[in-house]
Design a protein around this motif. Structure first.
Motif, mmCIF file in Angstrom:
data_model
loop_
_atom_site.group_PDB
_atom_site.id
_atom_site.type_symbol
_atom_site.label_atom_id
_atom_site.label_comp_id
_atom_site.label_asym_id
_atom_site.label_seq_id
_atom_site.Cartn_x
_atom_site.Cartn_y
_atom_site.Cartn_z
ATOM 1 N N ARG A 145 62.065 40.328 44.054
ATOM 2 C CA ARG A 145 60.875 39.240 45.088
ATOM 3 C C ARG A 145 60.082 38.303 44.318
ATOM 4 N N TRP A 146 59.892 39.518 42.986
ATOM 5 C CA TRP A 146 59.248 38.240 41.675
ATOM 6 C C TRP A 146 59.272 38.731 40.789
ATOM 7 N N GLN A 172 56.834 37.878 36.531
ATOM 8 C CA GLN A 172 55.272 37.651 35.388
ATOM 9 C C GLN A 172 56.200 37.744 34.468
ATOM 10 N N SER A 178 52.452 39.145 45.589
ATOM 11 C CA SER A 178 52.712 38.013 45.419
ATOM 12 C C SER A 178 53.092 37.805 43.652
ATOM 13 N N GLY A 179 52.322 38.533 42.691
ATOM 14 C CA GLY A 179 52.794 38.839 41.384
ATOM 15 C C GLY A 179 51.548 37.950 40.999
#
Length: 395
Positions: free
Chosen positions: A190-191, A193, A226-227
Motif C-alpha cells: 500500500r505504501w 517510505q 498514508s505513510g
C-alpha cells in the motif's frame, strides 16, 4: 552471520519531575493473545488474559523442535513459531495445538537465506516473513496459503512484521532502507517510505503512528494509513542496524548499542523526554500502565515511566536474559540457566519459578543466525522458547 553494528555518540535530556503515581490501566493491554514480537503492536509486552490464572503455573506440554525457536504467536487456539532449519539455510513454520502441543498442521519450510524469520497475526491470518523478504499469509486453522509477496527494492529483511488496522508493517535493507505497509487481505504493497538502514526494527504501531528506530537512535514516525512523515529524529552519528522500539505512556522507548543511555521520545513530536539507565544492548522493556520493567546486565528492575524512580530490583540468578512480559500484573522473565520466574509487578516478590529444561536465550536483535526469540502468552498459557524447546505453562 552478523549484521552491521554502530559506533557513535548519543545525547540525553533532563527528565521533568512529576508526582510518583502508578495508575492501573493507564494504557490498554493486548487482550488474550500474542500477535507479534513482545505481545502486541506497541511491543510493550503487556497482556490481559482472564484465562491465565495467577501463578504458580504447571507445565502443560513441551516440544523439542530441533532448532532455535522464535518468539511465539499465540492466537485462535494455536501456538505458532518458526525454527532454524537443521539442514542448511532457512526456517520452518510450526503450528501447534495450544491445548496439547501437537501439530495442528504440517510444518512449512519458509526457505530463505540464513536462519531468520518472524511472525505476526491479525485480521484472521498468520503472516510469516523470511530473510529474503518473502511475506506469506496463511489460514491459521488449516495452513493454507492465502497469498505470498516478495517485497520490492531491498535485499535483506530482519525486522519482524506487525499487524494493525488491516495492514502488515515491516522493514527491509540493502540499498538504504524501506518501511513497508502491506494490505493484510491481498498482499498488495500500500505504501513505502525510505528510512536509514531498515534493519532489526519491528514497527511499533498505534492508531496515530508507525514508529521505527535504527542505529544512533535515528527514529521515525509515519501516519499508519498514508505513510506520511510525522517526525524524524537524528543524532550526530550514523551506522547500520537497529532495535525494536516500544510505545508506552506517550513515549517511544528506544535503545542503541553505540554507548549512550537509551532514550524516551515523545510520540507527538519526537523530542527527547529523557534518558533511562540501561545498557543500549539490553532487551526491550515491558510496561503495565506507568510501571516499567527493564532487564539490564542480568537483573530485572521496576521503574516509573515518568520519574524513572525504582521501587524494586530482582537479581534472580544474575543471568536474566529475556525481554520481560507482563500478564495480568505478573512479570515473567527467563534466564540463560533455564529458570523462569513470575514476580508480583507491584512489589517484585517472586511468586513462582521453574526450570524450563534448557537455556532461555536472549533476543538477538543484531544477527540473523537464528529467529528472534522471546516469551509469549495467551489462551490461558505462558509460552517459553528455550533454545530448541517450546514449553507451555498454565493452570
Amino acid at each position: 552471520m552478523k549484521l552491521r553494528r554502530t559506533v557513535g555518540v548519543l545525547f540525553g535530556a533532563a527528565l521533568a519531575a512529576v508526582t510518583f503515581v502508578t495508575p492501573v490501566g493507564a494504557q490498554s493491554a493486548q487482550t488474550g493473545s500474542s500477535t507479534t514480537y513482545q505481545i502486541n503492536a506497541r511491543h510493550d509486552g503487556s497482556l490481559v488474559d482472564s484465562a491465565v490464572g495467577a501463578p504458580p503455573l504447571s507445565r502443560k506440554w513441551s516440544r523439542d523442535l530441533g532448532g532455535n525457536v522464535s518468539y511465539p504467536v499465540v492466537a485462535g487456539g494455536r501456538v505458532f513459531v518458526t525454527v532454524a532449519s537443521a539442514d542448511g539455510y532457512g526456517t520452518v513454520l510450526h503450528a501447534l495445538d495450544a491445548d496439547t502441543g501437537e501439530n495442528a498442521w504440517k510444518p512449512v519450510d519458509l526457505g530463505g537465506t540464513y536462519w531468520w524469520s518472524a511472525l505476526a497475526y491479525g485480521g484472521g491470518r498468520l503472516y510469516a516473513q523470511n530473510y529474503d523478504g518473502v511475506l506469506t499469509a496463511f489460514h491459521p486453522a488449516t495452513g493454507a496459503v492465502l497469498w505470498t509477496v516478495k517485497l520490492p527494492d531491498q535485499h535483506f529483511f530482519s525486522s519482524p512484521p506487525t499487524f494493525s488496522g488491516g495492514l502488515v508493517y515491516t522493514g527491509g535493507a540493502g540499498s538504504g532502507g524501506t518501511l513497508y505497509a502491506v494490505d493484510a487481505a491481498s498482499g498488495a504493497v500500500r505504501w513505502t517510505q525510505p528510512v536509514a538502514n531498515g534493519d532489526n526494527s519491528s514497527p511499533a504501531v498505534t492508531a496515530n503512528g508507525v514508529y521505527v528506530s535504527y542505529a544512533c537512535e535515528r527514529t521515525y514516525a509515519f501516519g499508519p494509513a498514508s505513510g506520511s512523515p510525522v517526525w524524524e529524529r537524528r543524532t550526530d552519528c550514523s551506522g547500520g542496524g537497529g532495535r525494536t522500539p516500544v510505545v508506552a505512556d506517550g513515549g517511544v522507548w528506544i535503545r542503541d548499542g553505540s554507548g549512550g543511555a537509551p532514550s524516551v521520545l515523545s510520540t507527538a513530536d519526537g523530542k527527547v523526554r529523557g534518558t533511562y539507565p540501561a545498557n543500549g544492548w539490553s532487551p526491550a522493556p515491558a510496561f503495565d500502565g506507568r510501571q516499567g520493567y527493564f532487564v539490564d546486565d542480568g537483573v530485572l528492575q521496576e521503574r516509573h515511566s515518568r520519574t524513572l524512580a525504582s521501587r524494586w530490583a530482582f537479581q534472580g540468578d544474575g543471568r536474566i536474559s529475556t525481554a520481560p512480559i507482563v500478564v495480568n500484573g505478573y512479570v515473567y522473565v527467563g534466564s540463560l540457566s533455564g529458570q523462569l520466574w513470575a514476580l508480583n509487578g507491584a512489589t517484585g516478590q517472586s511468586v513462582w519459578s521453574t526450570d524450563v529444561g534448557a537455556p532461555i536465550n536472549e533476543p538477538d536483535e543484531h544477527n540473523v543466525s537464528q529467529p528472534l526469540t522471546g516469551l509469549g502468552a495467551g489462551g490461558g498459557l505462558v509460552v517459553v522458547p528455550a533454545t530448541n524447546l517450546l514449553v507451555a505453562y498454565g493452570q
